[in-house]
Design a protein around this motif. Structure first.
Motif, PDB file in Angstrom:
ATOM      1  N   ASP A   1       0.813  -1.232   0.000  1.00  0.00           N
ATOM      2  CA  ASP A   1       0.000   0.000   0.000  1.00  0.00           C
ATOM      3  C   ASP A   1       0.840   1.272   0.000  1.00  0.00           C
ATOM      4  N   GLY A   2       2.180   1.136   0.011  1.00  0.00           N
ATOM      5  CA  GLY A   2       3.066   2.297   0.002  1.00  0.00           C
ATOM      6  C   GLY A   2       3.603   2.676   1.370  1.00  0.00           C
ATOM      7  N   THR A   3       3.083   2.057   2.432  1.00  0.00           N
ATOM      8  CA  THR A   3       3.599   2.292   3.777  1.00  0.00           C
ATOM      9  C   THR A   3       5.060   1.851   3.822  1.00  0.00           C
ATOM     10  N   ARG A   4       5.886   2.646   4.508  1.00  0.00           N
ATOM     11  CA  ARG A   4       7.309   2.310   4.628  1.00  0.00           C
ATOM     12  C   ARG A   4       7.688   2.173   6.105  1.00  0.00           C
ATOM     13  N   TYR A   5       8.512   1.169   6.398  1.00  0.00           N
ATOM     14  CA  TYR A   5       9.037   0.965   7.758  1.00  0.00           C
ATOM     15  C   TYR A   5      10.548   0.804   7.679  1.00  0.00           C
ATOM     16  N   VAL A   6      11.231   1.509   8.553  1.00  0.00           N
ATOM     17  CA  VAL A   6      12.676   1.359   8.701  1.00  0.00           C
ATOM     18  C   VAL A   6      12.934   1.148  10.182  1.00  0.00           C
ATOM     19  N   GLY A   7      13.596   0.041  10.527  1.00  0.00           N
ATOM     20  CA  GLY A   7      13.876  -0.190  11.928  1.00  0.00           C
ATOM     21  C   GLY A   7      14.190  -1.634  12.238  1.00  0.00           C
ATOM     22  N   ASP A   8      13.922  -1.990  13.483  1.00  0.00           N
ATOM     23  CA  ASP A   8      14.245  -3.321  14.000  1.00  0.00           C
ATOM     24  C   ASP A   8      13.085  -4.288  13.764  1.00  0.00           C
ATOM     25  N   TRP A   9      13.448  -5.560  13.582  1.00  0.00           N
ATOM     26  CA  TRP A   9      12.489  -6.649  13.356  1.00  0.00           C
ATOM     27  C   TRP A   9      12.813  -7.798  14.298  1.00  0.00           C
ATOM     28  N   ASN A  10      11.804  -8.574  14.662  1.00  0.00           N
ATOM     29  CA  ASN A  10      12.080  -9.775  15.461  1.00  0.00           C
ATOM     30  C   ASN A  10      12.185 -10.978  14.520  1.00  0.00           C
ATOM     31  N   GLY A  11      12.469 -12.127  15.087  1.00  0.00           N
ATOM     32  CA  GLY A  11      12.661 -13.344  14.307  1.00  0.00           C
ATOM     33  C   GLY A  11      11.418 -13.826  13.587  1.00  0.00           C
ATOM     34  N   ARG A  12      10.242 -13.305  13.949  1.00  0.00           N
ATOM     35  CA  ARG A  12       8.987 -13.688  13.279  1.00  0.00           C
ATOM     36  C   ARG A  12       8.608 -12.706  12.172  1.00  0.00           C
ATOM     37  N   GLY A  13       9.507 -11.738  11.888  1.00  0.00           N
ATOM     38  CA  GLY A  13       9.242 -10.777  10.830  1.00  0.00           C
ATOM     39  C   GLY A  13       8.315  -9.647  11.223  1.00  0.00           C
ATOM     40  N   LEU A  14       8.186  -9.392  12.525  1.00  0.00           N
ATOM     41  CA  LEU A  14       7.345  -8.297  13.013  1.00  0.00           C
ATOM     42  C   LEU A  14       8.213  -7.118  13.427  1.00  0.00           C
TER      43      LEU A  14
ATOM     44  N   HIS B   1       9.803  -4.700  15.693  1.00  0.00           N
ATOM     45  CA  HIS B   1      10.084  -4.952  17.111  1.00  0.00           C
ATOM     46  C   HIS B   1      11.376  -4.242  17.496  1.00  0.00           C
ATOM     47  N   GLY B   2      11.275  -3.250  18.376  1.00  0.00           N
ATOM     48  CA  GLY B   2      12.429  -2.436  18.760  1.00  0.00           C
ATOM     49  C   GLY B   2      12.175  -1.005  18.311  1.00  0.00           C
ATOM     50  N   ALA B   3      13.226  -0.299  17.926  1.00  0.00           N
ATOM     51  CA  ALA B   3      13.099   1.091  17.485  1.00  0.00           C
ATOM     52  C   ALA B   3      12.854   1.141  15.986  1.00  0.00           C
ATOM     53  N   GLY B   4      11.945   2.029  15.571  1.00  0.00           N
ATOM     54  CA  GLY B   4      11.678   2.131  14.151  1.00  0.00           C
ATOM     55  C   GLY B   4      10.907   3.378  13.772  1.00  0.00           C
ATOM     56  N   SER B   5      10.719   3.535  12.465  1.00  0.00           N
ATOM     57  CA  SER B   5       9.995   4.660  11.900  1.00  0.00           C
ATOM     58  C   SER B   5       9.022   4.119  10.857  1.00  0.00           C
ATOM     59  N   LEU B   6       7.754   4.500  10.985  1.00  0.00           N
ATOM     60  CA  LEU B   6       6.707   4.027  10.101  1.00  0.00           C
ATOM     61  C   LEU B   6       6.071   5.240   9.421  1.00  0.00           C
ATOM     62  N   ALA B   7       6.086   5.255   8.088  1.00  0.00           N
ATOM     63  CA  ALA B   7       5.488   6.352   7.321  1.00  0.00           C
ATOM     64  C   ALA B   7       4.329   5.788   6.500  1.00  0.00           C
ATOM     65  N   LEU B   8       3.116   6.248   6.795  1.00  0.00           N
ATOM     66  CA  LEU B   8       1.925   5.804   6.072  1.00  0.00           C
ATOM     67  C   LEU B   8       1.716   6.668   4.827  1.00  0.00           C
ATOM     68  N   VAL B   9       0.993   6.151   3.860  1.00  0.00           N
ATOM     69  CA  VAL B   9       0.784   6.871   2.604  1.00  0.00           C
ATOM     70  C   VAL B   9      -0.020   8.161   2.776  1.00  0.00           C
TER      71      VAL B   9
END
Length: 154
Positions: free
Chosen positions: A17-30, A32-40
Motif C-alpha cells: 500500500d506504500g507504507t514504509r518501515y525502517v527499523g528493527d524486526w524480530n525473528g517472526r518478521g514483526l 520490534h524495537g526502534a523504528g519509523s513508520l510512514a503511512l501513505v
C-alpha cells in the motif's frame, strides 16, 4: 541466536500500500524495537514497537499537523503523554486505549485553560470531575520530552 521475541535484524520494508518501515524486526518478521513508520496518508510514527505494534515511547504526527508524544501500548495512545490538535489546543495527561482518559489539563491555542479551568478527570475525552493534578501534568510533560528526545536521537 536471538529468541523470537527479541530484535533479530534491522532493515527497511515498503508494503504493497506504500507504507514504509525502517527499523528493527524480530525473528517472526514483526516490527520490534526502534523504528519509523510512514503511512501513505502522511502520518508518521517514530518510536518503539513490540510484536508489530507501536508500544513504548513514541511520537506520531498526523497529516493535519496534530501530534502526540508519549506512551503507546498495543498500537494505542496509552499512559502519559501530550496531544496537540491541529488548531493548537493541547491535552497533557493520561490516555487509555487511544482516548483522553484519566487526569490531565486542556490548554487552548491562546494559552488559556478555560474558565473554570479544564483540569481534572477526563472520561472518553470529556471532563467529568474538576481537580488539580500538577503531578500528572508534569509526568506527561516529562514522558513527552523523553519520547521526543528518543526519536531525535535515532
Amino acid at each position: 541466536m536471538v529468541d523470537a521475541g527479541g530484535v533479530a535484524k534491522n532493515g527497511a520494508y515498503k508494503y504493497d500500500d506504500g507504507t514504509r518501515y525502517v527499523g528493527d524486526w524480530n525473528g517472526r518478521g514483526l516490527k520490534h524495537g526502534a523504528g519509523s513508520l510512514a503511512l501513505v496518508d502522511g502520518t508518521r510514527y517514530d518510536g518503539a514497537f513490540q510484536n508489530g505494534l507501536c508500544s513504548g515511547l513514541g511520537v506520531i504526527v498526523f497529516p493535519d499537523g496534530a501530534k502526540y508524544e508519549g506512551e503507546f501500548m498495543q498500537g494505542w495512545f496509552h499512559g502519559h503523554g501530550v496531544f496537540w490538535r491541529a488548531d493548537g489546543m493541547k491535552f497533557e495527561g493520561e490516555f487509555r486505549g487511544g482516548r483522553v482518559w484519566g487526569l490531565g489539563l486542556v490548554t487552548y491555542a491562546d494559552g488559556s485553560h478555560g474558565f473554570p479551568r479544564n483540569e481534572g478527570f477526563f472520561q472518553d475525552c470529556k471532563l467529568v470531575r474538576r481537580r488539580r493534578c500538577p503531578e500528572i501534568i508534569q509526568k506527561a510533560q516529562k514522558i513527552s520530552m523523553m519520547a521526543r528526545a528518543q526519536c531525535n536521537a535515532a
